[in-house]
Design a protein around this motif. Structure first.
Motif, PDB file in Angstrom:
ATOM      1  N   LYS A  93       0.857  -1.181   0.000  1.00 30.33           N
ATOM      2  CA  LYS A  93       0.000   0.000   0.000  1.00 30.33           C
ATOM      3  C   LYS A  93       0.891   1.229   0.000  1.00 30.33           C
ATOM      4  O   LYS A  93       1.465   1.553   1.033  1.00 30.33           O
ATOM      5  N   PRO A  94       0.982   1.922  -1.129  1.00 36.08           N
ATOM      6  CA  PRO A  94       0.383   1.600  -2.427  1.00 36.08           C
ATOM      7  C   PRO A  94       1.196   0.518  -3.142  1.00 36.08           C
ATOM      8  O   PRO A  94       2.352   0.287  -2.783  1.00 36.08           O
ATOM      9  N   PRO A  95       0.617  -0.118  -4.160  1.00 35.33           N
ATOM     10  CA  PRO A  95       1.361  -1.138  -4.906  1.00 35.33           C
ATOM     11  C   PRO A  95       2.451  -0.500  -5.755  1.00 35.33           C
ATOM     12  O   PRO A  95       2.393   0.691  -6.060  1.00 35.33           O
ATOM     13  N   PRO A  96       3.457  -1.265  -6.160  1.00 36.80           N
ATOM     14  CA  PRO A  96       4.529  -0.714  -6.989  1.00 36.80           C
ATOM     15  C   PRO A  96       4.000  -0.159  -8.311  1.00 36.80           C
ATOM     16  O   PRO A  96       3.166  -0.784  -8.965  1.00 36.80           O
ATOM     17  N   LYS A  97       4.496   1.003  -8.690  1.00 34.30           N
ATOM     18  CA  LYS A  97       4.127   1.599  -9.970  1.00 34.30           C
ATOM     19  C   LYS A  97       5.346   1.896 -10.832  1.00 34.30           C
ATOM     20  O   LYS A  97       5.245   2.012 -12.051  1.00 34.30           O
ATOM     21  N   THR A  98       6.500   2.049 -10.216  1.00 36.21           N
ATOM     22  CA  THR A  98       7.719   2.348 -10.964  1.00 36.21           C
ATOM     23  C   THR A  98       8.654   1.145 -10.919  1.00 36.21           C
ATOM     24  O   THR A  98       8.538   0.279 -10.030  1.00 36.21           O
ATOM     25  N   PRO A  99       9.611   1.055 -11.857  1.00 34.15           N
ATOM     26  CA  PRO A  99      10.578  -0.049 -11.823  1.00 34.15           C
ATOM     27  C   PRO A  99      11.337  -0.137 -10.511  1.00 34.15           C
ATOM     28  O   PRO A  99      11.574  -1.237 -10.002  1.00 34.15           O
ATOM     29  N   GLU A 100      11.701   1.000  -9.930  1.00 33.34           N
ATOM     30  CA  GLU A 100      12.440   0.969  -8.670  1.00 33.34           C
ATOM     31  C   GLU A 100      11.582   0.410  -7.543  1.00 33.34           C
ATOM     32  O   GLU A 100      12.057  -0.362  -6.706  1.00 33.34           O
ATOM     33  N   GLU A 101      10.307   0.809  -7.498  1.00 30.55           N
ATOM     34  CA  GLU A 101       9.424   0.295  -6.453  1.00 30.55           C
ATOM     35  C   GLU A 101       9.220  -1.207  -6.603  1.00 30.55           C
ATOM     36  O   GLU A 101       9.225  -1.954  -5.617  1.00 30.55           O
ATOM     37  N   ALA A 102       9.042  -1.679  -7.841  1.00 34.88           N
ATOM     38  CA  ALA A 102       8.876  -3.111  -8.081  1.00 34.88           C
ATOM     39  C   ALA A 102      10.141  -3.875  -7.714  1.00 34.88           C
ATOM     40  O   ALA A 102      10.092  -4.960  -7.117  1.00 34.88           O
ATOM     41  N   SER A 103      11.290  -3.300  -8.046  1.00 38.06           N
ATOM     42  CA  SER A 103      12.561  -3.942  -7.734  1.00 38.06           C
ATOM     43  C   SER A 103      12.749  -4.077  -6.225  1.00 38.06           C
ATOM     44  O   SER A 103      13.159  -5.128  -5.721  1.00 38.06           O
ATOM     45  N   ARG A 104      12.407  -3.016  -5.490  1.00 34.74           N
ATOM     46  CA  ARG A 104      12.545  -3.068  -4.033  1.00 34.74           C
ATOM     47  C   ARG A 104      11.633  -4.133  -3.432  1.00 34.74           C
ATOM     48  O   ARG A 104      12.015  -4.823  -2.485  1.00 34.74           O
ATOM     49  N   LEU A 105      10.426  -4.255  -3.984  1.00 33.75           N
ATOM     50  CA  LEU A 105       9.501  -5.274  -3.474  1.00 33.75           C
ATOM     51  C   LEU A 105      10.071  -6.667  -3.694  1.00 33.75           C
ATOM     52  O   LEU A 105      10.011  -7.518  -2.800  1.00 33.75           O
ATOM     53  N   TYR A 144      12.901  -9.223 -15.923  1.00 31.16           N
ATOM     54  CA  TYR A 144      11.885  -8.181 -16.104  1.00 31.16           C
ATOM     55  C   TYR A 144      12.479  -6.809 -16.444  1.00 31.16           C
ATOM     56  O   TYR A 144      11.743  -5.837 -16.584  1.00 31.16           O
ATOM     57  N   GLY A 145      13.796  -6.742 -16.556  1.00 23.43           N
ATOM     58  CA  GLY A 145      14.414  -5.456 -16.864  1.00 23.43           C
ATOM     59  C   GLY A 145      14.293  -4.465 -15.729  1.00 23.43           C
ATOM     60  O   GLY A 145      14.304  -3.245 -15.943  1.00 23.43           O
ATOM     61  N   LEU A 146      14.184  -4.959 -14.507  1.00 24.11           N
ATOM     62  CA  LEU A 146      14.078  -4.091 -13.333  1.00 24.11           C
ATOM     63  C   LEU A 146      15.464  -3.759 -12.792  1.00 24.11           C
ATOM     64  O   LEU A 146      16.422  -4.519 -12.995  1.00 24.11           O
ATOM     65  N   PRO A 147      15.605  -2.633 -12.087  1.00 22.72           N
ATOM     66  CA  PRO A 147      16.924  -2.237 -11.561  1.00 22.72           C
ATOM     67  C   PRO A 147      17.515  -3.291 -10.634  1.00 22.72           C
ATOM     68  O   PRO A 147      16.808  -3.868  -9.799  1.00 22.72           O
ATOM     69  N   LEU A 148      18.807  -3.540 -10.794  1.00 22.56           N
ATOM     70  CA  LEU A 148      19.506  -4.495  -9.935  1.00 22.56           C
ATOM     71  C   LEU A 148      19.843  -3.835  -8.596  1.00 22.56           C
ATOM     72  O   LEU A 148      19.885  -2.603  -8.501  1.00 22.56           O
ATOM     73  N   PRO A 149      20.087  -4.638  -7.542  1.00 22.92           N
ATOM     74  CA  PRO A 149      20.298  -4.066  -6.201  1.00 22.92           C
ATOM     75  C   PRO A 149      21.374  -2.988  -6.145  1.00 22.92           C
ATOM     76  O   PRO A 149      21.191  -1.967  -5.481  1.00 22.92           O
ATOM     77  N   HIS A 150      22.492  -3.184  -6.845  1.00 24.21           N
ATOM     78  CA  HIS A 150      23.585  -2.215  -6.735  1.00 24.21           C
ATOM     79  C   HIS A 150      23.242  -0.855  -7.339  1.00 24.21           C
ATOM     80  O   HIS A 150      23.878   0.151  -7.027  1.00 24.21           O
ATOM     81  N   SER A 151      22.213  -0.814  -8.202  1.00 22.57           N
ATOM     82  CA  SER A 151      21.863   0.456  -8.853  1.00 22.57           C
ATOM     83  C   SER A 151      20.785   1.225  -8.095  1.00 22.57           C
ATOM     84  O   SER A 151      20.472   2.364  -8.440  1.00 22.57           O
ATOM     85  N   LEU A 152      20.217   0.617  -7.057  1.00 24.71           N
ATOM     86  CA  LEU A 152      19.179   1.286  -6.281  1.00 24.71           C
ATOM     87  C   LEU A 152      19.803   2.182  -5.218  1.00 24.71           C
ATOM     88  O   LEU A 152      20.809   1.832  -4.597  1.00 24.71           O
ATOM     89  N   VAL A 153      19.187   3.323  -5.014  1.00 20.97           N
ATOM     90  CA  VAL A 153      19.645   4.237  -3.980  1.00 20.97           C
ATOM     91  C   VAL A 153      19.046   3.825  -2.649  1.00 20.97           C
ATOM     92  O   VAL A 153      17.830   3.630  -2.544  1.00 20.97           O
TER      93      VAL A 153
END
Length: 335
Positions: free
Chosen positions: A82-94, A114-123
């Motif tokens: 809540k809220p559900p993921p809407k961006t690639p970063e949010e989906a990647s974190r989930l 899925y072409g989502l950001p890898l852990p090392h690229s997330l802030v």
């Protein structure tokens, strides 16, 4: 089936026009939505069929039985978000949070699929929303979802606050309230010219009628200058990238804004939080803003800028990026 998944499946996974085939991702959706929408689609299918997507085994090392277990966990996490993921970063974190006890190769393989950001690229975000109003805050705003057109650059946002908000309801000018009622009547009578004229009057007074799920509401406009940072101007190098990053963070989101001051342009100067994350921290750590030391001496802002400099990300990929305040000064002096 959760409403969040139904929404994403219905709105993000629509077929792309034939002329857009060059921009299709591996799941047949546009490049902009391939990560989140493809994952939502596959979770939708798994909920119905218990089948994992074809081709996933080429990206991960665990068995199909293990993969099915991942999708069960992800399905539950997505429904509960809540809220559900809407961006690639949010989906990647989930995905990372849900599968944190699984093999690193499997998590990264699933994200890559899925072409989502890898852990090392997330802030990594460290500053959460304060539990009480910080010292110096004059008032707090809780906004309606941000429109992309309301973001002119990387450090300014126009937001709207519902006139039904307790802080706003007592100070809506009488002529604005009257115009809002008359506009609704004009629209009901299909007198759209009069409705448009009344809306212009409302807008000129600093308000706007905002479309919501059940119709329209009256809302007050505030221009917000992000406190403590200075992003490149739109026509500067990295200006477009800074704006795009801010859009990615706040578009369509409701914000919490702690307002400290007003600048000479009539903008509220404040700290902005989006989904519990401090927006200034994200802009600094991603390398799309400077710590604006002339107006803010918070050490954490200096630290976040230093981290981005060390990684040479964003505008720090340039060996000598031009400071926005120096660029503006040269413009004023005609140089």
């Amino acid at each position: 089936m959760g409403n969040a998944l139904r929404f994403l499946y219905g709105h993000c996974c629509k077929p792309t026009a034939a002329g857009d085939s060059d921009s299709l991702g591996p799941h047949g959706v546009s490049a902009e939505t391939v990560g989140v929408s493809a994952l939502a689609r596959d979770l939708f299918h798994f909920d119905i069929t218990s089948q994992i997507p074809e081709g996933l085994g080429q990206h991960v090392v665990s068995s199909k039985k293990a993969q099915a277990n991942w999708y069960r966990k992800l399905l539950d996490a997505w429904k509960e978000a809540k809220p559900p993921p809407k961006t690639p970063e949010e989906a990647s974190r989930l995905v990372i949070q849900t599968l944190k006890r699984h093999q690193k190769a499997d998590v990264e393989g699933l994200l890559a699929f899925y072409g989502l950001p890898l852990p090392h690229s997330l802030v990594e975000v460290t500053a959460g929303v304060p539990g009480s109003l910080p010292h110096g805050v004059k008032f707090e705003l809780q906004t309606l979802p941000v429109d992309v057109k309301a973001i002119p650059d990387g450090d300014t946002i126009s937001v709207y606050v519902s006139a039904t908000d307790p802080r706003e309801s007592s100070c809506v000018p009488g002529d604005v309230q009257t115009a809002a009622v008359q506009r609704s009547q004009a629209r009901a009578a299909r007198n759209y010219d009069r409705a448009d004229a009344l809306h212009k009057k409302i807008i000129d007074a600093g308000y706007r009628m905002i479309n919501v799920q059940n119709g329209e509401i009256l809302a007050r406009k505030y221009r917000i200058r992000l406190r403590g940072i200075d992003a490149p101007e739109s026509s500067m190098p990295y200006g477009k990238e800074a704006k795009a990053e801010l859009v990615k963070i706040v578009q369509g989101k409701c914000l919490r804004v702690f307002v400290y001051d007003e600048d000479r342009y009539g903008r509220c100067v404040g700290d902005i939080y989006c989904n519990g994350m401090f927006v200034q921290e994200l802009m600094l750590k991603k390398g799309y803003a400077w710590h604006y030391t002339a107006y803010d001496q918070r050490p954490e802002l200096a630290k976040w800028e230093k981290e981005a400099r060390a990684k040479r990300i964003g505008l720090w990929a340039s060996s000598n990026p031009v400071k926005p305040w120096e660029w503006r000064k040269e413009k004023r002096e005609g140089r």
